[in-house]
Scaffold this active site. Structure first.
Site, short mmCIF file in Angstrom:
data_model
loop_
_atom_site.label_atom_id
_atom_site.label_comp_id
_atom_site.label_asym_id
_atom_site.label_seq_id
_atom_site.Cartn_x
_atom_site.Cartn_y
_atom_site.Cartn_z
CB SER A 103 -8.73 -0.39 3.81
OG SER A 103 -7.74 -1.38 3.95
CG HIS B 111 -10.49 -4.67 7.85
ND1 HIS B 111 -9.20 -5.14 7.93
CD2 HIS B 111 -10.64 -4.26 6.56
CE1 HIS B 111 -8.60 -5.00 6.76
NE2 HIS B 111 -9.45 -4.47 5.92
CD GLU C 156 -4.85 -5.36 8.92
OE1 GLU C 156 -3.85 -6.10 8.92
OE2 GLU C 156 -5.47 -5.06 7.88
CD GLU D 289 -7.57 -8.59 7.53
OE1 GLU D 289 -6.66 -8.53 8.39
OE2 GLU D 289 -7.51 -8.01 6.43
CG ASP E 169 -2.30 -2.26 7.57
OD1 ASP E 169 -1.99 -1.07 7.28
OD2 ASP E 169 -2.92 -2.99 6.78
CD GLU F 2 0.19 -3.44 5.63
OE1 GLU F 2 0.57 -4.47 6.25
OE2 GLU F 2 -0.84 -3.43 4.93
CG ASP G 102 -1.55 -2.68 1.57
OD1 ASP G 102 -1.65 -2.99 0.37
OD2 ASP G 102 -2.48 -2.92 2.38
CE LYS H 216 -3.42 -6.32 0.94
NZ LYS H 216 -4.00 -5.02 1.37
CG HIS I 206 -5.07 -11.82 4.50
ND1 HIS I 206 -5.71 -12.22 5.64
CD2 HIS I 206 -4.49 -10.62 4.84
CE1 HIS I 206 -5.56 -11.34 6.60
NE2 HIS I 206 -4.82 -10.36 6.13
CE LYS J 4 -1.40 -7.00 7.28
NZ LYS J 4 -2.11 -5.99 6.50
P1 PGA Z 1 -7.97 -4.79 2.39
O1 PGA Z 1 -6.80 -4.31 3.31
O2 PGA Z 1 -9.23 -4.54 3.16
O3 PGA Z 1 -7.87 -3.83 1.23
O4 PGA Z 1 -7.78 -6.20 2.01
C1 PGA Z 1 -6.06 -5.08 4.15
C2 PGA Z 1 -4.82 -4.32 4.39
O5 PGA Z 1 -4.85 -3.07 4.38
O6 PGA Z 1 -3.76 -4.89 4.54
ZN ZN Z 2 -2.64 -2.72 4.57
#
Ligand code: PGA
Ligand code: ZN
Length: 414
Positions: A42, A147, A157, A200, A236, A281, A307, A332, A360, A383
């Site tokens: 995402s 995810h 999340e 995750e 999140d 988030e 984020d 990140k 992560h 995280k």
């Molecule tokens: P990602 O997202 O799939 O882009 O790693 C994780 C997140 O939104 O925190």
């Molecule tokens: Zn996020």
């Protein structure tokens, strides 16, 4: 001791989703560093580009031709120069030429090579020898969105934050207990639950958004009563992933409900209050600075974190600070490409009183650098999930760091 780069090697390998990624080794006279890039699912639209057209193969080819010859002979201790060089060779504003994931792997491998050249663990090297604060682990226990393959929650999340834990190992234990408790509760209440998990390691049940939060809330309460740690639910939302830009609505497909920005604001405030959320988030679309600011103003005792909104980008964060968009941000490194860029953004966040959360990606490797970055950058929160080898690798490394610090180890102030 010398940290002059003598050899650089790159290879293609696989991440936790089975997708190709790049790993870079940097060898100095007396040190060695190696890092593999993670990958998001995402992703924010303002992130740097992971790979040039042609993917990892083309990134490797460009790396051999354009980057390796320039790195040989440089001093790994000059992280700034290395990261500047990557920008210069790339020549674009978003690493679309050499690839942000190539930049990431070089940048981290270089820092590790410099640290080992000095015979130091990476966290000590990054913090200028002084880092002794362990982050609170923010752990993903239930989820859906991008995810998970099947039909599950729109909110990406549901996490737990073990506030007031007196040590990292105690905090990590609390998260494992909440994850297990959520699994138990799902097994008892959710008829079609198979024990399936997402990218995750969080449970991925086919239930509604609020039902999921009720279960995580209950699990947090039960574990908090058992042990002396206050486990608080967190979210999140990753709201950009279910925002219909044309219609201006958030599409909650599990409930068959649509919410405009005002309704989304009310909904978030209600969830924060009803479930005592400690952290939310990306509650709005990645360009909606105003509603982020509204929520931050109105929410009490809750971290509101950007984020996809900030993508670890200093300029986007500066705009957020100006309008009061949040009080926390996700860091990140591969969203922005280099360690130096990520550190600048983190410093600005701290200056503005924002809590930086080292994070992560949903696609990871078993690399443990993230643990060192969290302590080295002085992030009060990390995280990095609760289960699955690539998540546990970071948690276990923090347990080792805590042991290495001995009496000097302390939990961060949140
Ligand atoms: P990602 O997202 O799939 O882009 O790693 C994780 C997140 O939104 O925190
Ligand atoms: Zn996020």
């Amino acid at each position: 001791m010398s940290a002059i780069i003598e050899e650089v090697v790159a290879r293609k390998l696989f991440n936790s989703r089975g997708r190709e990624t790049i790993e870079v080794d940097i060898i100095t006279c007396e040190g060695f560093g190696s890092a593999a890039s993670p990958a998001g699912a995402s992703t924010g639209k303002a992130e740097v580009v992971c790979y040039p057209e042609g993917g990892v193969d083309s990134a490797l080819q460009k790396f051999e031709e354009l980057v390796i010859p320039e790195l040989i002979g440089m001093d790994a201790e000059e992280q700034n120069d290395i990261d500047m060089l990557l920008h210069e060779i790339d020549g674009t504003s978003n690493f679309s030429n050499i690839g942000g994931n190539t930049a990431f792997a070089v940048s981290i491998a270089n820092a590790e090579a410099a640290a080992t050249s000095l015979d130091l663990p990476l966290f000590k090297y990054l913090s200028g020898y002084v880092g002794s604060e362990l982050p609170y682990p923010l752990g993903n226990v239930l989820g859906g969105g991008e995810h998970v393959l099947g039909k599950t929650t729109d909110i990406q999340e549901y996490l737990v934050m073990p506030l007031n834990a007196s040590s990292f190992v105690e905090a990590a234990t609390a998260n494992v207990k909440v994850h297990a408790k959520v699994g138990d509760l799902l097994g008892k209440t959710c008829k079609n639950f198979t024990g399936g998990r997402g990218d995750e390691g969080a449970w991925a049940p086919n239930i509604s958004n609020e039902e999921a939060l009720k279960i995580v809330f209950q699990a947090c309460q039960e574990v908090s009563e058992q042990i002396d740690v206050e486990c608080r639910p967190c979210l999140d939302v990753a709201a950009s992933s279910f925002y219909d830009v044309k219609k201006g609505v958030y599409v909650y497909s599990m409930e068959g409900k649509k919410r405009d920005a005002g309704e989304q604001l009310e909904f978030m405030l209600q969830l924060i209050e009803d479930y005592k959320l400690a952290y939310v988030e990306d509650p709005f679309d990645e360009d909606d600075y105003e509603n982020f600011a509204e929520l931050t103003k109105k929410a009490e005792n809750c971290l509101i974190c950007g984020d996809d909104l900030f993508v670890t980008n200093r300029d986007r964060l500066a705009k957020g600070i100006e309008v009061g968009a949040c009080n926390s941000l996700i860091v990140k490194v591969n969203q922005i490409g280099t360690l130096t860029d990520a550190l600048e953004t983190t410093k600005l966040a701290k200056w503005a009183g924002y809590v930086p959360v080292m994070s992560h990606r949903s696609g990871e490797t078993v690399d443990t650098h993230l643990a060192h970055l969290a302590v080295g950058f002085g992030c009060p929160v990390i995280k990095t999930g609760v289960l699955h080898g690539e998540r546990v690798a970071k948690i276990n490394e923090l347990i080792r760091i805590e042991e290495n610090l001995g009496n000097r180890a302390q939990m961060s102030i949140l």
